[in-house]
Design an enzyme around this catalytic site. Structure first.
Site, PDB file in Angstrom:
ATOM      1  CG  HIS A  21       4.584  -2.396  10.650  1.00  0.00           C
ATOM      2  ND1 HIS A  21       3.665  -1.877  11.702  1.00  0.00           N
ATOM      3  CD2 HIS A  21       4.286  -1.518   9.608  1.00  0.00           C
ATOM      4  CE1 HIS A  21       3.426  -0.692  11.088  1.00  0.00           C
ATOM      5  NE2 HIS A  21       3.633  -0.755   9.863  1.00  0.00           N
ATOM      6  CG  HIS A  44      -0.157   4.347   5.347  1.00  0.00           C
ATOM      7  ND1 HIS A  44      -0.726   3.625   6.338  1.00  0.00           N
ATOM      8  CD2 HIS A  44      -0.815   5.537   5.701  1.00  0.00           C
ATOM      9  CE1 HIS A  44      -1.796   4.498   6.749  1.00  0.00           C
ATOM     10  NE2 HIS A  44      -1.670   5.543   6.382  1.00  0.00           N
ATOM     11  CG  ASP A  59       4.558   3.200   7.881  1.00  0.00           C
ATOM     12  OD1 ASP A  59       3.415   3.738   6.902  1.00  0.00           O
ATOM     13  OD2 ASP A  59       4.315   2.148   8.417  1.00  0.00           O
ATOM     14  CG  HIS A  60       4.185   0.360   4.622  1.00  0.00           C
ATOM     15  ND1 HIS A  60       4.245  -1.236   4.837  1.00  0.00           N
ATOM     16  CD2 HIS A  60       3.736   0.711   5.485  1.00  0.00           C
ATOM     17  CE1 HIS A  60       3.498  -1.389   5.895  1.00  0.00           C
ATOM     18  NE2 HIS A  60       3.459  -0.247   6.363  1.00  0.00           N
ATOM     19  CG  HIS A 115      -4.301  -0.290   6.333  1.00  0.00           C
ATOM     20  ND1 HIS A 115      -4.306  -0.365   7.466  1.00  0.00           N
ATOM     21  CD2 HIS A 115      -3.204   0.583   5.871  1.00  0.00           C
ATOM     22  CE1 HIS A 115      -3.316   0.518   8.149  1.00  0.00           C
ATOM     23  NE2 HIS A 115      -2.617   0.706   7.115  1.00  0.00           N
ATOM     24  CG  ASP A 117       0.245  -1.657   7.730  1.00  0.00           C
ATOM     25  OD1 ASP A 117       1.121  -2.402   8.138  1.00  0.00           O
ATOM     26  OD2 ASP A 117       0.392  -0.341   7.865  1.00  0.00           O
ATOM     27  CG  HIS A 133      -0.272   0.232   2.471  1.00  0.00           C
ATOM     28  ND1 HIS A 133       0.462  -0.960   3.106  1.00  0.00           N
ATOM     29  CD2 HIS A 133      -0.674   0.924   3.401  1.00  0.00           C
ATOM     30  CE1 HIS A 133       0.942  -0.585   4.241  1.00  0.00           C
ATOM     31  NE2 HIS A 133       0.334   0.669   4.417  1.00  0.00           N
TER      32      HIS A 133
END
Length: 285
Positions: free
Chosen positions: A239, A63, A65-66, A152, A175, A61
């Site tokens: 994570h 986001h 942080d990814h 998510h 996530d 995805h």
């Protein structure tokens, strides 16, 4: 055999000991990076790999942080490849193309400087982006990768990946809360790599913005229940929110064991697990 390495086990909260979310999958001589959180290049170097060794970059995805080091992976692959420039295959959910295009635009000045300076760099970094929500996305030399939807929300769409090689299989969930899409993707897999949070700890924090994460992530127990429903052989946790305190690994493992009675793996960055056909596995830290 498929080798799983938890390159980064951290979260959006910077941690001096944990890089951002990233998992390395090696199968049949091919190398897949699932997500590219902060610090991923250093972790790749630590396991003797690098951006120029990747068969594909898989994104669960979008986001931050990814995908924090997406630009670094693209540029580093480009400048450290001294043979024919083969496009980096990037596979992610709808929206990935737009993010990659914006990333290349942001690095436009850098790309221009390098082309002007190096005679053998004559074009921008070659990439090929493929967007999927489900189905077969990779089938080369005995290695297959299938995508399935996860949940998510409000981040959507989000996906998980199932990598298969000669009877061994690994699912990387990203996530998600428990959902039918992940159950189907993980059914009968050798291993499930699942992000987890300790809702019992997060819910005690005074900041509502932090407590909000409880409604779209799986707890340790929920991830374990997903693994049990799917009948996987090994549950690999990553994570961690909050980060696992020194000496608390057994407590996290015990929580997972209330729902899943097979092999449970967790650890620091660079923890590795070998997944063999069936349910056999060997872990190495």
């Amino acid at each position: 055999m498929i080798e799983v390495t938890l390159l980064g086990t951290g979260s959006p909260i910077p941690d001096p000991d944990r890089a951002g979310p990233a998992t390395l999958i090696r199968a049949g001589g091919q190398t897949f990076l699932v997500d590219c959180g902060r610090g991923v290049q250093q972790r790749l170097a630590a396991v003797g790999s690098g951006a120029n060794a990747l068969s594909a970059l898989l994104l669960t995805h979008l986001h931050s942080d990814h995908i924090a080091d997406l630009g670094d992976v693209i540029i580093t692959r480009w400048v450290t490849t001294f043979t024919e420039q083969i496009p980096l295959q990037i596979i992610g959910p709808p929206g990935t193309k737009r993010v990659v295009e914006a990333t290349l635009e942001a690095f436009g000045p850098d790309i221009g400087y390098r082309i002007a300076h190096h005679a053998d760099l004559t074009a921008p970094p070659p990439v090929e982006v493929h967007e999927y929500t489900e189905g077969l996305v990779w089938d080369h030399d005995g290695v297959r990768t299938v995508v399935g939807p996860t949940d998510h929300r409000p981040v959507e769409p989000t996906i998980g990946f199932r990598i298969e090689h000669h009877g061994a299989s690994v699912v990387v969930a990203g996530d998600t809360v428990p959902c039918a899409g992940l159950d189907a993707l993980a059914a009968g897999a050798g291993a499930l790599v699942h992000t987890v949070i300790r809702k019992d700890l997060v819910e005690q924090l005074p900041m509502q913005r932090i407590r909000d994460i409880c409604d779209y992530h799986s707890s340790v127990e929920e991830a374990a229940a997903t693994a049990a429903r799917a009948g996987v052989g090994i549950l690999i946790l990553t994570h961690y929110v909050p980060a696992i305190a020194a000496g608390q690994e057994d407590e996290w493992r015990a929580r997972a064991a209330t729902e899943f009675d097979r092999q449970i793996e967790l650890g620091s960055d660079l923890h590795r697990v070998e997944v063999h056909p069936g349910v056999c596995a060997k872990s190495r830290s």
